[in-house]
Design an enzyme around this catalytic site. Structure first.
Site, PDB file in Angstrom:
ATOM      1  N   PHE A 141      24.907 130.131  64.157  1.00 37.39           N
ATOM      2  CA  PHE A 141      23.855 131.112  64.419  1.00 37.39           C
ATOM      3  C   PHE A 141      23.068 131.356  63.128  1.00 37.39           C
ATOM      4  O   PHE A 141      23.637 131.438  62.053  1.00 37.39           O
ATOM      5  CB  PHE A 141      24.503 132.408  64.913  1.00 37.39           C
ATOM      6  CG  PHE A 141      23.535 133.392  65.486  1.00 37.39           C
ATOM      7  CD1 PHE A 141      23.058 133.250  66.776  1.00 37.39           C
ATOM      8  CD2 PHE A 141      23.094 134.465  64.724  1.00 37.39           C
ATOM      9  CE1 PHE A 141      22.164 134.170  67.303  1.00 37.39           C
ATOM     10  CE2 PHE A 141      22.196 135.382  65.250  1.00 37.39           C
ATOM     11  CZ  PHE A 141      21.723 135.238  66.538  1.00 37.39           C
ATOM     12  N   ARG A 182      19.899 128.211  78.576  1.00 33.03           N
ATOM     13  CA  ARG A 182      21.243 128.716  78.271  1.00 33.03           C
ATOM     14  C   ARG A 182      21.617 129.777  79.291  1.00 33.03           C
ATOM     15  O   ARG A 182      20.906 130.765  79.465  1.00 33.03           O
ATOM     16  CB  ARG A 182      21.254 129.295  76.857  1.00 33.03           C
ATOM     17  CG  ARG A 182      22.641 129.516  76.321  1.00 33.03           C
ATOM     18  CD  ARG A 182      22.593 130.068  74.925  1.00 33.03           C
ATOM     19  NE  ARG A 182      22.055 131.420  74.922  1.00 33.03           N
ATOM     20  CZ  ARG A 182      22.296 132.317  73.963  1.00 33.03           C
ATOM     21  NH1 ARG A 182      23.024 131.980  72.920  1.00 33.03           N
ATOM     22  NH2 ARG A 182      21.779 133.520  74.030  1.00 33.03           N
ATOM     23  N   TYR A 234      27.554 143.821  71.608  1.00 33.99           N
ATOM     24  CA  TYR A 234      26.573 143.986  72.692  1.00 33.99           C
ATOM     25  C   TYR A 234      26.534 142.784  73.626  1.00 33.99           C
ATOM     26  O   TYR A 234      25.774 142.776  74.577  1.00 33.99           O
ATOM     27  CB  TYR A 234      25.170 144.273  72.135  1.00 33.99           C
ATOM     28  CG  TYR A 234      24.723 143.345  71.026  1.00 33.99           C
ATOM     29  CD1 TYR A 234      24.260 142.074  71.308  1.00 33.99           C
ATOM     30  CD2 TYR A 234      24.774 143.753  69.696  1.00 33.99           C
ATOM     31  CE1 TYR A 234      23.869 141.219  70.292  1.00 33.99           C
ATOM     32  CE2 TYR A 234      24.378 142.910  68.669  1.00 33.99           C
ATOM     33  CZ  TYR A 234      23.934 141.648  68.961  1.00 33.99           C
ATOM     34  OH  TYR A 234      23.554 140.805  67.963  1.00 33.99           O
ATOM     35  N   LYS A 235      27.344 141.752  73.350  1.00 30.05           N
ATOM     36  CA  LYS A 235      27.366 140.586  74.241  1.00 30.05           C
ATOM     37  C   LYS A 235      28.429 140.830  75.318  1.00 30.05           C
ATOM     38  O   LYS A 235      28.263 141.716  76.143  1.00 30.05           O
ATOM     39  CB  LYS A 235      27.595 139.327  73.414  1.00 30.05           C
ATOM     40  CG  LYS A 235      26.380 139.057  72.506  1.00 30.05           C
ATOM     41  CD  LYS A 235      26.559 137.940  71.512  1.00 30.05           C
ATOM     42  CE  LYS A 235      25.286 137.785  70.672  1.00 30.05           C
ATOM     43  NZ  LYS A 235      25.494 136.980  69.473  1.00 30.05           N
ATOM     44  N   ASP A 258      33.526 133.998  63.197  1.00 32.06           N
ATOM     45  CA  ASP A 258      32.545 134.876  63.842  1.00 32.06           C
ATOM     46  C   ASP A 258      32.781 134.771  65.349  1.00 32.06           C
ATOM     47  O   ASP A 258      32.546 133.719  65.951  1.00 32.06           O
ATOM     48  CB  ASP A 258      31.121 134.441  63.480  1.00 32.06           C
ATOM     49  CG  ASP A 258      30.088 135.414  64.044  1.00 32.06           C
ATOM     50  OD1 ASP A 258      30.381 136.063  65.072  1.00 32.06           O
ATOM     51  OD2 ASP A 258      28.991 135.504  63.464  1.00 32.06           O
TER      52      ASP A 258
HETATM   53  C1  LIG Z   1      24.752 137.360  68.303  1.00 23.94           C
HETATM   54  C2  LIG Z   1      25.271 136.807  67.026  1.00 23.94           C
HETATM   55  C3  LIG Z   1      25.037 137.472  65.815  1.00 23.94           C
HETATM   56  C4  LIG Z   1      24.189 138.703  65.780  1.00 23.94           C
HETATM   57  O1  LIG Z   1      24.046 139.283  64.526  1.00 23.94           O
HETATM   58  P1  LIG Z   1      23.388 140.722  64.452  1.00 23.94           P
HETATM   59  O2  LIG Z   1      23.476 141.113  63.041  1.00 23.94           O
HETATM   60  O3  LIG Z   1      24.185 141.606  65.381  1.00 23.94           O
HETATM   61  O4  LIG Z   1      21.988 140.621  64.947  1.00 23.94           O
HETATM   62  C5  LIG Z   1      25.588 136.936  64.672  1.00 23.94           C
HETATM   63  N1  LIG Z   1      26.327 135.791  64.713  1.00 23.94           N
HETATM   64  C6  LIG Z   1      26.558 135.136  65.871  1.00 23.94           C
HETATM   65  C7  LIG Z   1      27.395 133.893  65.865  1.00 23.94           C
HETATM   66  C8  LIG Z   1      26.020 135.616  67.049  1.00 23.94           C
HETATM   67  O5  LIG Z   1      26.235 134.959  68.186  1.00 23.94           O
END
Ligand SMILES: *Cc1c(COP(=O)(O)O)cnc(C)c1O
Length: 409
Positions: A127, A368, A221-222, A196
């Site tokens: 990400f 997705r 939030y996911k 992560d």
């Molecule tokens: C959704 C996600 C994030 C989100 O980071 P935020 O700081 O909450 O915006 C980070 N890393 C991964 C792998 C994600 O899927």
């Protein structure tokens, strides 16, 4: 070819042990939500919890809420509840801030535990925020940054590797990495493993304690359904807590915050992973959201998740031969989402949204689709894929209205 039909979908729904959990959510009518991997749906108990937080706790009890309504202990309380879902015993997970902030905390803290090593490795397909934070930390601590697919980690890891940071599931392809195997590879080289779990927590079991992860972070939030901007979390195992030198030395992480000392002394235990004043309203929403997991076994969640994604793959194989399934087909390597490759992926996603089937697009060419097992059934998947087939076969996605790129894809 696997059997895939509306009848099979109804049969699977009838035998689904998690079917009743859907009633713990408030979902709009006529929407099939395939984006719970980006923003989870609203748990039914959250509006009342937020109303109580605002009116009674804030409005009525004012500052006495820090003691009287448990605001002070909230981050650790919520942390422990998240910990249960990712294999962390109590006292090792702290809730707060964003995933990006927690990545910074964890990357620096782990790198400081390996002061004589100068290489940081991260997933080159990871990400973006994970890669951006790794770049900054490498610059700040004068580390060499290597990016590699987790598949190829053994080709670059070595005696100079301080930290390896990997996402549990590839956010684009939905590939689930072999965390026990990778963690053990990392440890064999004397390096530390940071996971992560943004795309893992709440959809697949994970065994942070069991695999000996050195730190982990994730968002809420996911699949944890904490709502937009829900506070993230950090896992720091007991064995590292006293040695961990976390870079963000906010006053809530002080050993005695209300002594108001001029100099920082870290708290003992996971309390040192606190930073500043938590986002209390969001965290109370998250706390209420986590009730949907009460009595739910992550083993059942995973079993249903795999069945849902398998059903979707079988549909594509049977009815959409020109669409490529990018997500691994082996159960052991598949997370909670399916990525489909199509040249017109963006327009297809827009056409689906116009029909109430909400998924998302990931550049350059992926549709997705996320499958949240707590509130999605097999008939929902069947209906969504019937729409997908119709959008593609009819060419409905060619409508110019679906070509305009919006800010958030
Ligand atoms: C959704 C996600 C994030 C989100 O980071 P935020 O700081 O909450 O915006 C980070 N890393 C991964 C792998 C994600 O899927």
């Amino acid at each position: 070819m696997a059997d895939v039909s509306r009848e099979l979908a109804h049969h699977l729904d009838a035998r689904d042990p998690l079917a009743a959990v859907k009633d713990r959510f408030t979902l709009p009518d006529k929407v099939i939500y395939l984006d719970g991997n980006s923003l989870g749906a609203l748990p039914a108990g959250v509006p009342d919890a937020v109303d109580d937080a605002v009116r009674r706790q804030w409005g009525g009890d004012l500052i006495t809420s820090w003691n009287g309504n448990g605001w002070w202990t909230l981050p650790g309380r919520v942390g422990d509840r998240i910990g249960r879902l990712v294999g962390a015993a109590p006292g090792q997970v702290m809730c707060g801030d964003s995933t990006s902030v927690q990545l910074f905390q964890a990357l620096v803290a782990l790198a400081r535990l390996r002061p004589n090593r100068h290489t940081l490795i991260t997933d080159g397909g990871g990400f973006p925020t994970d890669q951006y934070l790794a770049e900054s930390v490498a610059r700040m601590l004068d580390l060499r940054l290597l990016r590699i697919s987790p598949d190829a980690l053994d080709t670059v890891i070595g005696d100079d590797t301080a930290v390896v940071a990997i996402g549990g599931v590839d956010y684009r392809t939905g590939e689930l990495w072999d965390a026990p195997e990778l963690t053990s590879l990392i440890h064999r080289h004397g390096a530390l493993a940071l996971w992560d779990l943004a795309h893992v927590a709440g959809v697949a079991p994970f065994d942070l304690d069991g695999i000996g992860a050195d730190a982990a972070v994730g968002c809420s939030y996911k699949y944890l359904n904490g709502g937009p901007g829900a506070p993230a979390w950090i896992y720091l195992p007991t064995r590292h807590q006293n040695a961990a030198d976390l870079p963000l030395t906010g006053w809530h992480g002080h050993a005695t915050p209300f002594d108001l000392d001029d100099s920082f002394t870290p708290a003992v235990g996971i309390e040192r992973a606190r930073i500043g004043t938590p986002h209390v309203l969001s965290m109370l929403a998250l706390e209420a959201a986590l009730d949907v997991f009460d009595g739910v076994d992550m083993v059942d969640v995973r079993a249903k998740s795999l069945q849902l994604t398998q059903f979707a793959i079988d549909y594509v194989d049977a009815f959409l031969p020109d669409v490529e399934v990018v997500t691994p087909r082996q159960d052991a390597r598949r997370g909670g989402q399916i990525a489909l490759r199509h040249r017109e992926a963006y327009a297809i996603v827009q056409a689906l949204i116009a029909r109430g089937v909400i998924g998302d697009f990931r550049a350059p060419d992926l549709v997705r689709l996320g499958f949240a097992p707590l509130y999605l059934g097999f008939a929902d998947v069947w209906d969504a894929f019937e729409h997908l087939r119709d959008v593609i076969e009819s060419g409905a996605y060619r409508d110019p209205a679906f070509a305009t790129r919006r800010t958030v894809t």
